[in-house]
Design a protein around this motif. Structure first.
Motif, PDB file in Angstrom:
ATOM      1  N   UNK A 122       0.860  -1.191   0.000  1.00 53.78           N
ATOM      2  CA  UNK A 122       0.000   0.000   0.000  1.00 53.78           C
ATOM      3  C   UNK A 122       0.891   1.234   0.000  1.00 53.78           C
ATOM      4  N   UNK A 123       0.329   2.369   0.381  1.00 55.19           N
ATOM      5  CA  UNK A 123       1.103   3.615   0.356  1.00 55.19           C
ATOM      6  C   UNK A 123       1.612   4.022   1.735  1.00 55.19           C
ATOM      7  N   UNK A 124       1.764   3.030   2.630  1.00 52.41           N
ATOM      8  CA  UNK A 124       2.216   3.344   3.994  1.00 52.41           C
ATOM      9  C   UNK A 124       3.697   3.715   4.046  1.00 52.41           C
ATOM     10  N   UNK A 125       4.441   3.410   2.996  1.00 52.15           N
ATOM     11  CA  UNK A 125       5.829   3.849   2.855  1.00 52.15           C
ATOM     12  C   UNK A 125       6.135   3.925   1.362  1.00 52.15           C
ATOM     13  N   UNK A 154      18.719   3.100   1.195  1.00 51.19           N
ATOM     14  CA  UNK A 154      17.779   4.216   1.037  1.00 51.19           C
ATOM     15  C   UNK A 154      16.463   3.768   0.412  1.00 51.19           C
ATOM     16  N   UNK A 155      16.546   3.007  -0.673  1.00 55.82           N
ATOM     17  CA  UNK A 155      15.341   2.696  -1.430  1.00 55.82           C
ATOM     18  C   UNK A 155      14.616   1.444  -0.938  1.00 55.82           C
ATOM     19  N   UNK A 156      15.361   0.401  -0.565  1.00 57.58           N
ATOM     20  CA  UNK A 156      14.714  -0.844  -0.128  1.00 57.58           C
ATOM     21  C   UNK A 156      14.373  -0.825   1.353  1.00 57.58           C
ATOM     22  N   UNK A 157      15.304  -0.317   2.176  1.00 57.85           N
ATOM     23  CA  UNK A 157      15.053  -0.304   3.619  1.00 57.85           C
ATOM     24  C   UNK A 157      14.402   0.988   4.097  1.00 57.85           C
ATOM     25  N   UNK A 158      14.459   2.025   3.268  1.00 61.11           N
ATOM     26  CA  UNK A 158      13.819   3.282   3.653  1.00 61.11           C
ATOM     27  C   UNK A 158      14.566   4.059   4.713  1.00 61.11           C
ATOM     28  N   UNK A 192       7.780  -7.763  -7.905  1.00 53.92           N
ATOM     29  CA  UNK A 192       6.887  -6.602  -7.850  1.00 53.92           C
ATOM     30  C   UNK A 192       6.153  -6.483  -6.518  1.00 53.92           C
ATOM     31  N   UNK A 193       6.592  -7.256  -5.519  1.00 53.18           N
ATOM     32  CA  UNK A 193       5.875  -7.242  -4.234  1.00 53.18           C
ATOM     33  C   UNK A 193       6.242  -6.045  -3.361  1.00 53.18           C
ATOM     34  N   UNK A 194       7.095  -5.147  -3.869  1.00 54.26           N
ATOM     35  CA  UNK A 194       7.414  -3.917  -3.146  1.00 54.26           C
ATOM     36  C   UNK A 194       6.980  -2.688  -3.943  1.00 54.26           C
ATOM     37  N   UNK A 195       5.963  -2.879  -4.781  1.00 53.58           N
ATOM     38  CA  UNK A 195       5.506  -1.825  -5.686  1.00 53.58           C
ATOM     39  C   UNK A 195       4.291  -1.067  -5.177  1.00 53.58           C
ATOM     40  N   UNK A 196       3.810  -1.410  -3.974  1.00 55.75           N
ATOM     41  CA  UNK A 196       2.625  -0.760  -3.436  1.00 55.75           C
ATOM     42  C   UNK A 196       1.326  -1.409  -3.863  1.00 55.75           C
ATOM     43  N   UNK A 214       6.080 -10.302  12.903  1.00 53.02           N
ATOM     44  CA  UNK A 214       6.633  -8.952  12.778  1.00 53.02           C
ATOM     45  C   UNK A 214       6.922  -8.422  14.172  1.00 53.02           C
ATOM     46  N   UNK A 215       7.974  -7.616  14.282  1.00 53.14           N
ATOM     47  CA  UNK A 215       8.320  -7.036  15.563  1.00 53.14           C
ATOM     48  C   UNK A 215       7.310  -5.997  16.015  1.00 53.14           C
ATOM     49  N   UNK A 216       7.013  -5.993  17.295  1.00 53.89           N
ATOM     50  CA  UNK A 216       6.034  -5.050  17.843  1.00 53.89           C
ATOM     51  C   UNK A 216       6.389  -3.600  17.508  1.00 53.89           C
ATOM     52  N   UNK A 217       7.680  -3.285  17.488  1.00 57.02           N
ATOM     53  CA  UNK A 217       8.119  -1.911  17.266  1.00 57.02           C
ATOM     54  C   UNK A 217       8.439  -1.597  15.799  1.00 57.02           C
ATOM     55  N   UNK A 218       8.202  -2.546  14.914  1.00 52.45           N
ATOM     56  CA  UNK A 218       8.502  -2.325  13.505  1.00 52.45           C
ATOM     57  C   UNK A 218       7.441  -1.447  12.840  1.00 52.45           C
ATOM     58  N   UNK A 219       7.818  -0.877  11.685  1.00 53.79           N
ATOM     59  CA  UNK A 219       6.925  -0.011  10.953  1.00 53.79           C
ATOM     60  C   UNK A 219       5.637  -0.743  10.578  1.00 53.79           C
ATOM     61  N   UNK A 220       4.517   0.002  10.496  1.00 54.09           N
ATOM     62  CA  UNK A 220       3.225  -0.642  10.205  1.00 54.09           C
ATOM     63  C   UNK A 220       3.211  -1.475   8.931  1.00 54.09           C
ATOM     64  N   UNK A 221       4.021  -1.101   7.933  1.00 61.06           N
ATOM     65  CA  UNK A 221       3.930  -1.838   6.669  1.00 61.06           C
ATOM     66  C   UNK A 221       4.373  -3.286   6.821  1.00 61.06           C
ATOM     67  N   UNK A 222       5.260  -3.587   7.768  1.00 60.50           N
ATOM     68  CA  UNK A 222       5.635  -4.978   8.017  1.00 60.50           C
ATOM     69  C   UNK A 222       4.439  -5.775   8.530  1.00 60.50           C
TER      70      UNK A 222
END
Length: 274
Positions: A122-125, A154-158, A192-196, A214-222
């Motif tokens: 999605x567009x969460x990141x 920068x691009x894959x891990x943000x 293409x699974x990182x295309x939104x 997923x880790x409790x403190x990880x970003x919502x997209x995980x």
């Protein structure tokens, strides 16, 4: 390290420790077997743990032309070495590679534990650029390994650009530079699974128990990615790892190992939930 020969002649190096059912650890991007050494130690109390260098990394060799299928064959060679059937664990893009293996190898994989597959649905990141793999290959072709790692970060891990200069001072950066040519491999695994876009509904047909954590403190997209994947797989469950983020393999191996032991050895396949 021990070695075996994969189907295409590539040498795969691995460590083997512990006793019990076999368990193969599949590393993430820019990582070799060393990143999971402490996790392997924890797991060796319950399993015969195979912790290997993916092709092109560490003491494993490489082939002239990469395909995802070759990496699945590497995992199959390890499973055959382990007796023909094994548990699998993968983290980040390595989790997606492990899922590909479970999809293709069917009854050779008995259970799969995935930690934070980095799908962007999605567009969460920001999505990964469409030319991501090609740009990585161009940088490597020009001998720009440092720039390739920076681009991946920068691009894959943000990771924000302002943090990258601090990271370059860490010893791990040089290690990642040494594996930079394999970053495109993980880009091909992710496809293409990182295309939104939503995950493809027909890419994986896996009928073995799967834990997607997923880790409790990880970003919502995980978390969104994990839940979306679980909805597509008949024997999958979604879990969170308390107090942790994407670095849990290295930073909390004891906590992660406890969850893995519970899933592999004690969870009833019929007691799965979203």
């Amino acid at each position: 390290m021990n070695t075996l020969i994969s189907k295409d002649g590539t040498k795969i190096a691995y460590t083997k420790q512990g006793t019990g059912p076999s368990l193969i650890l599949v590393a993430s991007a820019a990582a070799d077997h060393k990143d999971a050494e402490q996790l392997a130690v924890q797991l060796a109390n319950h399993f015969t743990v195979y912790n290997y260098d993916r092709r092109g990394r560490g003491q494993s060799t490489d082939s002239s032309k990469y395909t995802v299928e070759r990496e699945v064959e590497d995992i199959e060679a390890l499973i055959n070495e382990a007796g023909g059937n094994s548990f699998l664990f993968g983290s980040s893009s390595g989790a997606v590679l492990a899922l590909e293996a479970a999809n293709k190898l069917e009854d050779k994989v008995s259970k799969l534990f995935m930690y934070e597959p980095p799908f962007i649905i999605d567009d969460s990141r920001p999505r990964v650029p469409a030319n991501y793999v090609q740009h990585l290959n161009d940088l490597i072709g020009e001998g720009k390994r440092n720039e390739a790692v920076e681009y991946y970060m920068r691009e894959a891990l943000g990771i924000p650009s302002e943090y990258l200069e601090y990271m370059k001072a860490e010893p791990s950066w040089k290690s990642m530079e040494g594996m930079a040519h394999t970053l495109a491999y993980d880009g091909m695994i992710m496809g293409e699974t990182q295309s939104g876009k939503p995950l493809p509904v027909d890419r994986w047909v896996v009928n073995v128990p799967i834990s997607v954590m997923a880790g409790e403190n990880s970003e919502p997209y995980f978390h969104d990615a994990a839940k979306s994947l679980v909805e597509m797989l008949p024997l999958a469950s979604y879990q969170t790892l308390s107090g942790q983020d994407h670095s849990a393999v290295m930073m909390a191996p004891d906590l992660l190992a406890n969850e893995m032991v519970n899933f592999y050895l004690y969870q009833n396949p019929n007691e799965v939930s979203i």
